[in-house]
Write a protein that holds these residues in place. Structure first.
Motif, PDB file in Angstrom:
ATOM      1  N   LEU A 136       0.772  -1.087  -0.221  1.00  0.00           N
ATOM      2  CA  LEU A 136       0.101   0.052   0.205  1.00  0.00           C
ATOM      3  C   LEU A 136       1.005   1.153  -0.114  1.00  0.00           C
ATOM      4  O   LEU A 136       0.590   2.182  -0.751  1.00  0.00           O
ATOM      5  N   MET A 137       2.077   1.120   0.763  1.00  0.00           N
ATOM      6  CA  MET A 137       2.818   2.277   0.803  1.00  0.00           C
ATOM      7  C   MET A 137       3.645   2.400  -0.570  1.00  0.00           C
ATOM      8  O   MET A 137       3.752   3.544  -1.149  1.00  0.00           O
ATOM      9  N   GLU A 188      -9.065  -0.419   5.369  1.00  0.00           N
ATOM     10  CA  GLU A 188      -9.082   0.086   6.335  1.00  0.00           C
ATOM     11  C   GLU A 188      -8.285  -1.159   7.424  1.00  0.00           C
ATOM     12  O   GLU A 188      -7.808  -0.700   8.598  1.00  0.00           O
ATOM     13  N   ALA A 189      -8.401  -2.299   7.184  1.00  0.00           N
ATOM     14  CA  ALA A 189      -7.903  -3.264   7.784  1.00  0.00           C
ATOM     15  C   ALA A 189      -6.140  -3.121   8.039  1.00  0.00           C
ATOM     16  O   ALA A 189      -5.520  -3.272   9.017  1.00  0.00           O
ATOM     17  N   ILE A 190      -5.440  -2.853   6.670  1.00  0.00           N
ATOM     18  CA  ILE A 190      -4.175  -2.411   6.671  1.00  0.00           C
ATOM     19  C   ILE A 190      -3.730  -1.482   7.389  1.00  0.00           C
ATOM     20  O   ILE A 190      -2.945  -1.264   8.422  1.00  0.00           O
ATOM     21  N   LEU A 191      -4.287  -0.213   7.450  1.00  0.00           N
ATOM     22  CA  LEU A 191      -4.240   0.902   8.310  1.00  0.00           C
ATOM     23  C   LEU A 191      -4.508   0.722   9.652  1.00  0.00           C
ATOM     24  O   LEU A 191      -3.473   1.401  10.624  1.00  0.00           O
ATOM     25  N   LEU A 192      -5.466  -0.007  10.036  1.00  0.00           N
ATOM     26  CA  LEU A 192      -5.793  -0.306  11.532  1.00  0.00           C
ATOM     27  C   LEU A 192      -4.381  -1.214  12.223  1.00  0.00           C
ATOM     28  O   LEU A 192      -4.214  -0.864  13.131  1.00  0.00           O
ATOM     29  N   HIS A 193      -3.984  -2.150  11.189  1.00  0.00           N
ATOM     30  CA  HIS A 193      -2.523  -2.971  11.363  1.00  0.00           C
ATOM     31  C   HIS A 193      -1.687  -1.705  11.744  1.00  0.00           C
ATOM     32  O   HIS A 193      -0.710  -1.976  12.518  1.00  0.00           O
ATOM     33  N   ALA A 194      -1.310  -0.641  10.864  1.00  0.00           N
ATOM     34  CA  ALA A 194      -0.395   0.313  10.920  1.00  0.00           C
ATOM     35  C   ALA A 194      -0.537   1.122  12.334  1.00  0.00           C
ATOM     36  O   ALA A 194       0.346   1.344  12.985  1.00  0.00           O
ATOM     37  N   TRP A 195      -1.944   1.216  12.523  1.00  0.00           N
ATOM     38  CA  TRP A 195      -2.071   2.161  13.890  1.00  0.00           C
ATOM     39  C   TRP A 195      -1.817   1.117  15.028  1.00  0.00           C
ATOM     40  O   TRP A 195      -0.962   1.555  16.035  1.00  0.00           O
ATOM     41  N   ASN A 196      -2.087  -0.285  15.015  1.00  0.00           N
ATOM     42  CA  ASN A 196      -1.642  -1.173  16.048  1.00  0.00           C
ATOM     43  C   ASN A 196      -0.113  -1.072  16.234  1.00  0.00           C
ATOM     44  O   ASN A 196       0.419  -1.258  17.219  1.00  0.00           O
ATOM     45  N   LEU A 246       2.133  10.526   3.743  1.00  0.00           N
ATOM     46  CA  LEU A 246       1.055  11.513   3.928  1.00  0.00           C
ATOM     47  C   LEU A 246      -0.098  11.147   2.913  1.00  0.00           C
ATOM     48  O   LEU A 246      -1.288  11.364   3.397  1.00  0.00           O
ATOM     49  N   LEU A 247       0.142  10.422   1.948  1.00  0.00           N
ATOM     50  CA  LEU A 247      -0.862   9.623   1.157  1.00  0.00           C
ATOM     51  C   LEU A 247      -2.019   8.763   1.836  1.00  0.00           C
ATOM     52  O   LEU A 247      -3.144   8.640   1.989  1.00  0.00           O
ATOM     53  N   LEU A 248      -1.175   7.810   2.904  1.00  0.00           N
ATOM     54  CA  LEU A 248      -2.058   7.136   3.779  1.00  0.00           C
ATOM     55  C   LEU A 248      -2.631   7.949   5.013  1.00  0.00           C
ATOM     56  O   LEU A 248      -3.774   7.544   5.368  1.00  0.00           O
ATOM     57  N   LEU A 249      -2.276   9.167   5.460  1.00  0.00           N
ATOM     58  CA  LEU A 249      -2.721  10.026   6.341  1.00  0.00           C
ATOM     59  C   LEU A 249      -4.151  10.455   5.745  1.00  0.00           C
ATOM     60  O   LEU A 249      -5.253  10.406   6.449  1.00  0.00           O
ATOM     61  N   ARG A 255      -9.717   7.746  11.422  1.00  0.00           N
ATOM     62  CA  ARG A 255      -9.610   9.017  12.172  1.00  0.00           C
ATOM     63  C   ARG A 255      -9.974   8.993  13.857  1.00  0.00           C
ATOM     64  O   ARG A 255      -8.935   9.680  14.278  1.00  0.00           O
ATOM     65  N   ALA A 256     -10.780   8.344  14.216  1.00  0.00           N
ATOM     66  CA  ALA A 256     -11.028   7.922  15.767  1.00  0.00           C
ATOM     67  C   ALA A 256      -9.597   7.383  16.145  1.00  0.00           C
ATOM     68  O   ALA A 256      -9.281   7.729  17.271  1.00  0.00           O
ATOM     69  N   ARG A 257      -9.162   6.446  15.458  1.00  0.00           N
ATOM     70  CA  ARG A 257      -7.865   5.694  15.847  1.00  0.00           C
ATOM     71  C   ARG A 257      -6.922   6.692  15.919  1.00  0.00           C
ATOM     72  O   ARG A 257      -5.891   6.744  16.915  1.00  0.00           O
ATOM     73  N   GLY A 258      -6.590   7.504  15.182  1.00  0.00           N
ATOM     74  CA  GLY A 258      -5.438   8.652  14.906  1.00  0.00           C
ATOM     75  C   GLY A 258      -5.687   9.300  16.137  1.00  0.00           C
ATOM     76  O   GLY A 258      -4.665  10.002  16.805  1.00  0.00           O
TER      77      GLY A 258
END
Length: 187
Positions: free
Chosen positions: A20-21, A56-64, A105-108, A118-121
């Motif tokens: 994704l990145m 969403e699952a990928i980015l939640l993984h990144a937040w984890n 920044l594209l992922l943000l 957004r809530a996770r961030g």
């Protein structure tokens, strides 16, 4: 009889985060995802549903991962203003500054548009501000405000470094944060 997963969700999501990145959200497809993780597109659809749910699952993984990295840095950094700087710089892995300032920044953008992300961030930001604030002052009434200021300055320094790139990201950001701490202390 159900088939056993050959790759765990965490392994799949880690591989997909890298893809994704590399591809960017706009060019991220199930075909690219399948090639990146070694599973078929149909298997990915079965696990994650549609493309939006997969991203969403990928980015939640990144937040984890960022949550875990933040907690580890919190446990290691000194409970001082200098420790706050060290903590923030520890959240910027060596060699990733340029990639994170561009592809990150594209992922943000995806995080800003998706209410769950957004809530996770937001939750991470509140946790980071509290972690920084307790290193900046013993005055609990002002700790959170100072923590938010420092986090904001850190991100701003990072963005301006990405434009100027005179020094390494670490040197430029450390200098900016040190100058801010010195001004807070009246030096």
């Amino acid at each position: 009889m159900a088939r056993h997963k050959t790759l765990s969700d965490e392994q799949v999501l880690q591989r997909l985060l890298l893809e994704l990145m590399a591809a960017g959200p706009a060019d991220f497809t199930f075909a690219k995802a399948a090639k990146a993780c070694g599973l078929s597109a149909a298997t990915l659809v079965q696990r994650y549903g549609d493309r939006s749910s997969l991203v969403e699952a990928i980015l939640l993984h990144a937040w984890n991962m960022l949550d875990a990295q933040t907690e580890a840095a919190d446990a290691e950094a000194a409970e001082t203003p200098e420790g706050a700087i060290d903590l923030l710089l520890q959240l910027m892995p060596d060699g990733d500054a340029e990639r994170n300032a561009t592809e990150g920044l594209l992922l943000l953008r995806e995080d800003f548009q998706n209410p769950v992300l957004r809530a996770r961030g937001s939750a991470w930001g509140h946790r980071l501000a509290a972690i920084l604030g307790r290193r900046l002052t013993a005055d609990m009434a002002n700790a959170l405000s100072l923590g938010w200021e420092m986090a904001s300055l850190w991100q701003g320094a990072y963005i301006w470094w990405a434009f100027n790139r005179g020094d390494s990201a670490e040197a430029a950001i450390r200098r900016t944060l040190t100058n801010w701490i010195n001004r807070q202390a009246g030096e």
